[in-house]
Design an enzyme around this catalytic site. Structure first.
Site, mmCIF file in Angstrom:
data_model
loop_
_atom_site.group_PDB
_atom_site.id
_atom_site.type_symbol
_atom_site.label_atom_id
_atom_site.label_comp_id
_atom_site.label_asym_id
_atom_site.label_seq_id
_atom_site.Cartn_x
_atom_site.Cartn_y
_atom_site.Cartn_z
ATOM 1 N N ASP A 1 41.821 44.033 34.010
ATOM 2 C CA ASP A 1 42.398 44.659 35.208
ATOM 3 C C ASP A 1 41.367 44.810 36.331
ATOM 4 O O ASP A 1 40.170 44.938 36.070
ATOM 5 C CB ASP A 1 42.963 46.040 34.823
ATOM 6 N N ASN B 1 54.670 43.143 35.267
ATOM 7 C CA ASN B 1 54.051 42.387 36.367
ATOM 8 C C ASN B 1 55.051 41.528 37.163
ATOM 9 O O ASN B 1 54.730 41.037 38.237
ATOM 10 C CB ASN B 1 52.881 41.530 35.868
HETATM 11 C C1 IPE Z 1 47.855 45.725 33.132
HETATM 12 O O1 IPE Z 1 47.395 45.782 34.432
HETATM 13 C C2 IPE Z 1 48.366 44.363 32.842
HETATM 14 C C3 IPE Z 1 47.379 43.301 32.792
HETATM 15 C C4 IPE Z 1 46.082 43.434 32.923
HETATM 16 C C5 IPE Z 1 47.894 42.000 32.557
HETATM 17 P P1 IPE Z 1 48.323 46.315 35.617
HETATM 18 O O2 IPE Z 1 47.498 46.275 36.847
HETATM 19 O O3 IPE Z 1 49.596 45.571 35.647
HETATM 20 O O4 IPE Z 1 48.634 47.805 35.161
HETATM 21 P P2 IPE Z 1 48.949 49.102 36.001
HETATM 22 O O5 IPE Z 1 49.979 48.726 37.035
HETATM 23 O O6 IPE Z 1 47.669 49.534 36.629
HETATM 24 O O7 IPE Z 1 49.441 50.083 34.997
HETATM 25 C C1 IPE Z 2 44.792 42.273 36.680
HETATM 26 O O1 IPE Z 2 44.360 42.565 37.946
HETATM 27 C C2 IPE Z 2 45.557 40.975 36.597
HETATM 28 C C3 IPE Z 2 46.982 41.146 36.283
HETATM 29 C C4 IPE Z 2 47.602 42.256 36.096
HETATM 30 C C5 IPE Z 2 47.748 39.941 36.154
HETATM 31 P P1 IPE Z 2 45.291 43.265 39.002
HETATM 32 O O2 IPE Z 2 46.015 42.205 39.768
HETATM 33 O O3 IPE Z 2 46.178 44.272 38.371
HETATM 34 O O4 IPE Z 2 44.232 43.975 39.933
HETATM 35 P P2 IPE Z 2 44.345 45.406 40.593
HETATM 36 O O5 IPE Z 2 44.628 46.379 39.509
HETATM 37 O O6 IPE Z 2 45.465 45.317 41.595
HETATM 38 O O7 IPE Z 2 43.033 45.639 41.229
HETATM 39 MG MG MG Z 3 45.942 46.239 37.980
#
Ligand code: IPE
Ligand code: IPE
Ligand code: MG
Length: 240
Positions: free
Chosen positions: A16, A64
């Protein structure tokens, strides 16, 4: 002290912080995801080198899909690119790929590449790399319940057969032990629907670092910290 013998067998990572990594640099989010793939490759390589048995990576959650269409498209394209470019590397390194989640909802092209990569690495036994794509812990549990009910209705199993071991046979992670350690970078202190059943007794390691900045050194630090923990599983310390 050499803690290597106390290293985890199975590490799960919530990758993340890609978006915030990009924003901090004034870049589009997709550049963050691109940088995230580079970090992912480093961690896979390092895990294999130290002889980790199971590495599980959260790549795309059932939640997502709420993201803008363009971001989803970019993520799927990156996944395709990863599978195409890295398959030979996975094979050379004796890594077996597993996919956790409902792939049937993904584009046909992605599904085909996933099947190809899983099939062509099926006989490898160096490390099991599980990638969670369109994965949700609640979704996984509901899916397991449906399959169990169907098997009971078909007379293939009885209610008395249902125990924890039986239930685990119906999860995407069938055959894989529960994670010993779950790592979440990016500063968020939550699970975000990852491996809900499997993490009942996992250890956790959080970091403020955004995933694209995550390094093999940090991963090693997490393993070292883990090795010093006392996992009591509800019991008492053997020294007490
Ligand atoms: C969790 O990250 C899912 C992945 C890393 C694939 P998210 O960015 O989707 O989670 P939240 O929204 O912070 O809970
Ligand atoms: C994790 O990074 C990747 C996925 C969830 C696919 P994020 O896209 O959630 O990055 P942040 O949390 O917005 O910084
Ligand atoms: Mg994220």
């Amino acid at each position: 002290m050499d803690n290597k013998t106390k290293y985890p067998r199975h590490v799960a990572v919530i990758m993340d912080g890609n978006g915030r990594w990009a924003r901090k640099r004034g870049l589009p989010r997709v550049q963050g995801h691109r940088a995230g793939v580079i970090a992912l490759k480093e961690i896979v390589k390092y895990s294999r080198r130290i002889g980790l048995e199971y590495l599980t990576l959260y790549a795309f959650s059932t939640e997502n899909w709420k993201r803008p269409e363009l971001e989803i498209k970019n993520l799927m394209n990156l996944l395709l690119e990863y599978l195409r470019n890295e398959l030979e590397e996975l094979k050379t390194n004796n890594i077996k790929l597993r996919i956790l989640g409902d792939s049937s909802q993904l584009q046909a092209e992605v599904q085909q590449q996933l099947i190809k990569a899983v099939t062509e690495t099926a006989n490898n036994d160096g490390m099991i790399l599980s990638v969670a794509i369109n994965y949700g812990g609640r979704d996984e549990i509901i899916r397991a319940v449906k399959h169990i009910v169907a098997d009971i209705c078909a007379g293939k199993a009885g209610i008395e057969d249902i125990d924890q071991k039986f239930f685990e046979e119906y999860l995407y992670t069938k055959g894989i032990p529960s994670p010993d350690l779950v790592i979440r970078p990016s500063g968020e202190l939550r699970i975000s629907n990852f491996l809900l059943w499997q993490i009942a007794y996992s250890e956790f390691w959080f970091s403020d670092c955004y995933w694209p900045d995550f390094t093999a050194e940090m991963f090693e630090k997490a393993l070292e910290d883990y090795a010093r923990r006392d996992r009591r599983y509800g019991g008492v310390n053997s020294a007490d």
